[in-house]
Motif scaffolding. Structure first.
Motif, mmCIF file in Angstrom:
data_model
loop_
_atom_site.group_PDB
_atom_site.id
_atom_site.type_symbol
_atom_site.label_atom_id
_atom_site.label_comp_id
_atom_site.label_asym_id
_atom_site.label_seq_id
_atom_site.Cartn_x
_atom_site.Cartn_y
_atom_site.Cartn_z
ATOM 1 N N THR B 30 54.070 50.051 57.105
ATOM 2 C CA THR B 30 54.726 48.780 57.363
ATOM 3 C C THR B 30 55.511 48.900 58.647
ATOM 4 O OG1 THR B 30 55.005 48.545 55.001
ATOM 5 C CG2 THR B 30 56.241 47.039 56.374
ATOM 6 N N CYS B 31 55.437 47.886 59.454
ATOM 7 C CA CYS B 31 56.234 47.877 60.674
ATOM 8 C C CYS B 31 57.296 46.803 60.526
ATOM 9 C CB CYS B 31 55.328 47.594 61.864
ATOM 10 S SG CYS B 31 56.195 47.665 63.411
ATOM 11 N N LEU B 32 58.523 47.117 60.902
ATOM 12 C CA LEU B 32 59.613 46.148 60.836
ATOM 13 C C LEU B 32 60.163 45.944 62.236
ATOM 14 C CD1 LEU B 32 61.535 47.626 57.806
ATOM 15 C CD2 LEU B 32 60.115 45.606 57.766
ATOM 16 N N ASP B 33 60.457 44.708 62.537
ATOM 17 C CA ASP B 33 61.065 44.405 63.834
ATOM 18 C C ASP B 33 62.550 44.198 63.600
ATOM 19 O OD1 ASP B 33 61.788 43.564 66.264
ATOM 20 O OD2 ASP B 33 60.725 41.644 66.202
ATOM 21 N N LEU B 34 63.358 45.184 63.996
ATOM 22 C CA LEU B 34 64.797 45.083 63.766
ATOM 23 C C LEU B 34 65.509 44.675 65.058
ATOM 24 C CD1 LEU B 34 65.336 48.281 61.620
ATOM 25 C CD2 LEU B 34 64.945 45.964 60.836
ATOM 26 N N ILE B 41 57.372 52.372 58.493
ATOM 27 C CA ILE B 41 57.419 53.116 57.231
ATOM 28 C C ILE B 41 55.991 53.449 56.823
ATOM 29 C CG2 ILE B 41 58.337 53.152 54.902
ATOM 30 C CD1 ILE B 41 59.941 50.648 55.664
ATOM 31 N N PHE B 86 52.688 43.372 66.320
ATOM 32 C CA PHE B 86 53.954 43.656 66.994
ATOM 33 C C PHE B 86 53.634 44.168 68.388
ATOM 34 C CE2 PHE B 86 54.667 44.124 62.512
ATOM 35 C CZ PHE B 86 55.865 43.471 62.302
ATOM 36 N N LEU B 112 54.013 38.555 64.611
ATOM 37 C CA LEU B 112 55.023 38.915 63.621
ATOM 38 C C LEU B 112 56.346 39.346 64.256
ATOM 39 C CD1 LEU B 112 53.028 40.727 60.818
ATOM 40 C CD2 LEU B 112 54.351 38.664 60.597
ATOM 41 N N MET B 113 56.436 39.290 65.579
ATOM 42 C CA MET B 113 57.697 39.634 66.240
ATOM 43 C C MET B 113 58.744 38.581 65.925
ATOM 44 S SD MET B 113 57.369 42.368 68.204
ATOM 45 C CE MET B 113 58.319 42.289 69.714
ATOM 46 N N LYS B 114 59.978 39.001 65.955
ATOM 47 C CA LYS B 114 61.075 38.054 65.692
ATOM 48 C C LYS B 114 61.140 37.018 66.820
ATOM 49 C CE LYS B 114 62.598 39.079 61.833
ATOM 50 N NZ LYS B 114 63.262 40.321 61.494
#
Lengths: 359, 117, 114, 279
Positions: B30-34, B41, B86, B112-114
């Motif tokens: 999983t990729c998260l954009d923080l 992860i 991303f 999916l980027m913020k």
């Protein structure tokens, strides 16, 4: 004949959904394969970030039509886990009921498609005729043939009363009679079916583990891995043993699924008889916060949801890891070396669900 | 989450190799954009899927992530997906679709980027 | 080979199980989820259905005293039926038939008596 | 003679189309379905004739006419009770024209389909030729008009071999190799993939002629009067329908093995038997 590249798909009668396999052939032998996916990518992960988290159930149900209940179940279990909700035990049994019902109709759909892929039309019709009984049960109990849509966060939306349970048992007996009489003996014995499936598309145990195959593809190769062993919903009370075949070919995967149809039938009957009285849902208030990984066993294999909430009504991130996405690498290993005529059988033996795969 | 370890980008490959030595199966990633950095992860499964192990890597937005697809070939697909969804750079993917796996030419870039509603 | 023979022989000499669909229809089960009906007596135009509809198929206009319902956007989930505080929404057992044009239904309410 | 000539050309497709319609109805009933009305093949062909055509290359079109012409020629040869061997060779030429037509398109499906059609030809042509040799040994002539006595009692192995050829020619499972009748398998519609509209209709028409012709050849094995032969042909046709519905579609290598070992084997044994004991 020199090497030819056969574009298998994206619109090919064997595939229910668009995917392209570029098959490199020498005469009729496959020497290389390149998958081209992305024809029905719908950006559901993005849409899930824009919706309120309760409405995402209906979105998740539409990731895939066939296993819609499993997607909703996985999502709801993830959110319940995050919000520390205790689901009433009757709801857990009802969830098992519908989950196994959708597994049955998914496997039957697949079996029909497989029969069609090797040109056994009468078996295909017979299987789908039996499947109709399962779909009727689904419509009777949930209100819809395929998209049951009975999950909510904290339980289920519909109950099954005594009278309906009786009717379900009757219909399942009818199904079992039909399957025993006309489907099972053919699949177990017919030499032409064996000619087309035995030894086709072999995936060894080591390959399956390394390539992270899931579901019947993995179990057909002799690995006893099934997410129902993690005892979500009511599988702890009902008890569960995974079905494993060791040959690793298309026939082994077929047998795993056929046996799972019967196993699901038993689980449904058990769930109906063991179902405790009580509420079917609890009221859930508040907003999800934190991160959680939720897994269920879909008909096609393990489904992973990663959910991250940030304390608002919308989710921060929803990641859907689907079984077909995990099974495509195994497919790419199975195909080279086989005959062109075996491509449909081998491709279908992983039960590809492209809508799931691309989300 | 349970069974989670956070590693740096440099340690990732050795950690993944340790997972391979333990016969873990690759689940997904999983990729998260923080906002200011990415977080990736990797979800692994042990004991025939009964246990999970998560490896979390933090990555600056302009940094390059080494691919684990040379250890786990099946990770290539999900790495391609992360790369498309991303604006993340991953080096050495075994089967690189060059950001053309799921998205078409005319579809939005890195959706999916913020801040890309 | 011969394992399918009894089945096809039985099928050949018994009635087909399929129906001549447009002429013969199987009635849906009583609990089937279909088209929405709004009860103008019970509804107080609170707009809860419109907020919880996952497909944005219901638009409630409190000022104009109308509800716009789009059966072609509706996914027949039944969320609004359960979410309605006045129990003013019911579901038909059939969904809306196919049409040439996607038309919204406009349900007009009688003017407020208050 | 002119009447027979015209009757053969005009009546045969009606019989063939009717058989196809009953075939579809029976198959549907075996599968528990209602199926299309019996006149459906005629509706289909009328619709095909009135459709606009999508043509990839021009050369196959002429070859389609050739295919139809040669099959009609074979039917006429039969109706005029001419040489059986000649008839089989004319049928072979027709098939070669079809294969050439599909080879000249560049579609991989149609190329693989025509490859397999050639393999099919190698499977059923020897059976037909050996069958006519066996008939020759019984009657002393290749002429159809010379067949007077029922041949089935001495030629039953040849009849079994002819059944195999009939399945191949009717394009039914398990020998549905080159065209995959329902277009649901690996090569879509195989050899016919690139044809559309009028030309697909002509091919379908040729099939009707071909079906009647092969059934007629089978009916030769019992020519004590007209009816026993027709009943024998219809019985064989029904057997093929049942075989179609209880079998999966197999691969070409399996087809070659079966038709050569069982088909050719049976015919040759029959001929040797005739040589040793009969004649």
């Amino acid at each position: 004949m020199a090497r030819t590249v056969i574009p298998f798909g994206p619109q090919h009668p064997v595939f229910p959904e668009p995917i392209q396999l570029k098959l490199e052939c020498e005469d009729e032998r496959i020497v290389g394969v390149v998958p081209v996916i992305g024809y029905i990518s719908r950006g559901i992960e993005k849409a899930a970030e824009l919706n309120p988290f309760r409405n995402n159930i209906f979105l998740c149900e539409r990731v895939c039509g066939i296993c819609s209940f499993m997607h909703a179940l996985c999502y709801c279990q993830g959110i319940e886990d995050m919000m520390k909700v205790e689901v009433p035990s009757r709801a857990r049994f009802l969830r098992v009921f519908w989950a196994e019902l959708s597994r049955m109709h998914s496997h039957l759909l697949w079996l029909g498609l497989l029969a069609d892929s090797f040109g056994f039309e009468s078996l295909f019709m017979q299987v789908w005729r039996a499947r109709e009984i399962i779909l009727d049960i689904s419509e009777m109990t949930s209100g819809h043939r395929i998209i049951q849509s009975t999950n909510v966060i904290g339980g289920v939306r519909r109950d099954i009363d005594e009278e309906m349970a009786q009717k379900v048992e009757e219909m399942l007996a009818q199904f079992k009679e039909l399957a025993d009489r006309s489907i099972l003996p053919t699949i177990l014995n017919d030499p032409t079916i064996k000619e087309r499936t035995v030894g086709k598309g072999i995936l060894t145990k080591e390959q399956a583990e390394l390539l992270a195959a899931v579901g019947p593809t993995l179990r057909g190769s002799g690995v006893a891995s099934d997410m129902r062993m993690t005892e979500y919903a009511a599988y702890k009370e009902i008890g569960f043993e995974p079905i494993v075949e060791t040959a690793g070919d298309s026939y082994a995967r077929t047998l795993v699924r056929v046996k799972e149809i019967y196993q699901s039938l038993d689980i449904i009957l058990k769930a109906l008889s063991m179902m405790p009285e009580g509420d079917i849902a609890v009221r859930v208030t508040g907003r999800p916060e934190g991160e959680v990984v939720s897994r269920v066993e879909q008909p096609r294999g393990e489904l992973i949801y990663y959910v991250k909430g940030n304390g608002t009504a919308n989710l921060e991130r929803l990641k859907i890891g689907t079984p077909t996405f995990a099974n495509i690498p195994s497919l790419l290993v199975m195909l080279p070396g086989c005959e062109l005529a075996d491509v449909p059988v081998i491709t279908l033996s992983i039960d590809p669900c492209i809508a799931c795969c691309e989300r | 989450m349970e069974n989670e370890i956070t590693v740096s980008k440099a340690e990732l490959i050795t950690e993944v190799q340790k997972m391979l030595a333990q016969k873990a199966m690759f689940g997904t990633a999983t990729c998260l954009d923080l906002d200011e950095r990415f977080e990736i992860i990797y979800h692994f499964e042990l004991e025939q899927g009964l246990k999970m192990r998560h490896i979390r890597v933090s990555l600056a937005k302009d940094d390059t992530l080494p691919s684990i697809s040379n250890i786990y070939m099946c990770a290539a697909l999900i790495e391609n997906e992360m790369q498309e969804m991303f604006d993340i750079k991953i080096s050495g993917i075994a089967l690189d679709f060059k950001r053309g796996m799921l998205l078409a030419k005319e579809s939005p870039k890195t959706p999916l980027m913020k801040g890309k509603e | 080979m011969p394992w399918m023979l009894p089945t096809i022989m039985k099928n050949l000499f018994s009635r087909p199980v399929t129906r001549r669909y447009p002429y013969v229809k199987r009635p849906p089960f009583p609990e089937a989820r279909g088209k929405l009906h709004f009860d103008t007596e019970k509804c107080n135009l609170c707009g809860a259905c419109s907020r919880i509809c996952p497909a944005n198929a219901i638009i409630v206009d409190k000022e104009g005293r109308t509800i716009k319902y789009n059966p072609f956007a509706c996914i027949y989930c039944g969320n609004c039926v359960e979410g309605c505080p006045k129990k003013a929404i019911t579901m038909d057992i059939l969904y809306s038939p196919p049409a040439i044009q996607k038309e919204e239904e406009v349900i007009t309410f009688p003017p407020s008596t208050k | 003679m002119a009447i027979i000539f015209i009757a053969a050309i005009v009546v045969t497709p009606f019989i063939g189309g009717l058989l196809r319609g009953i075939d579809r109805k029976l198959t549907a009933h075996m599968q528990g379905r209602i199926g299309p009305p019996i006149q459906q093949p005629f509706y289909d062909i009328i619709k095909l004739f009135s459709k606009s055509q999508i043509i990839t290359t021009r050369s196959p079109l002429l070859l389609v006419y050739g295919y139809l012409l040669f099959i009609v020629a074979a039917v006429v040869l039969f109706a005029l009770k001419q040489d059986l061997l000649m008839l089989i060779l004319v049928l072979g030429v027709a098939d070669v024209l079809l294969v050439m037509g599909s080879f000249s398109t560049r579609s991989p499906y149609s190329q693989i389909g025509s490859n397999r059609e050639l393999l099919q030809m190698f499977s059923y042509e020897p059976i037909l030729i050996l069958a006519s040799i066996a008939i020759y040994m019984e009657t002393g002539s290749f002429l159809i008009s010379r067949i007077q006595q029922p041949l089935l009692p001495t030629l039953w192995p040849v009849y079994l071999a002819l059944l195999i050829a009939l399945i191949i020619l009717m394009r039914k499972s398990p020998f549905d190799i080159s065209a995959s009748e329902h277009a649901h398998q690996e090569i879509v519609r195989g050899i016919f993939t690139e044809y559309s509209g009028l030309y697909l209709g002509l091919i379908e028409l040729a099939h009707w002629y071909e079906l009647v012709l092969v059934l007629a050849v089978i009916s030769l094995l019992w020519t004590a009067g007209v009816w026993p032969g027709i009943l024998l042909a219809l019985f064989s046709w029904f057997i093929v329908l049942i075989i179609d519905n209880i079998n999966a579609r197999l691969t070409w290598s399996w087809m070659i093995r079966t038709s050569w070992v069982a088909g050719i084997g049976l015919s040759i044994l029959n001929i040797i038997g005739l040589r040793l004991f009969g004649g």
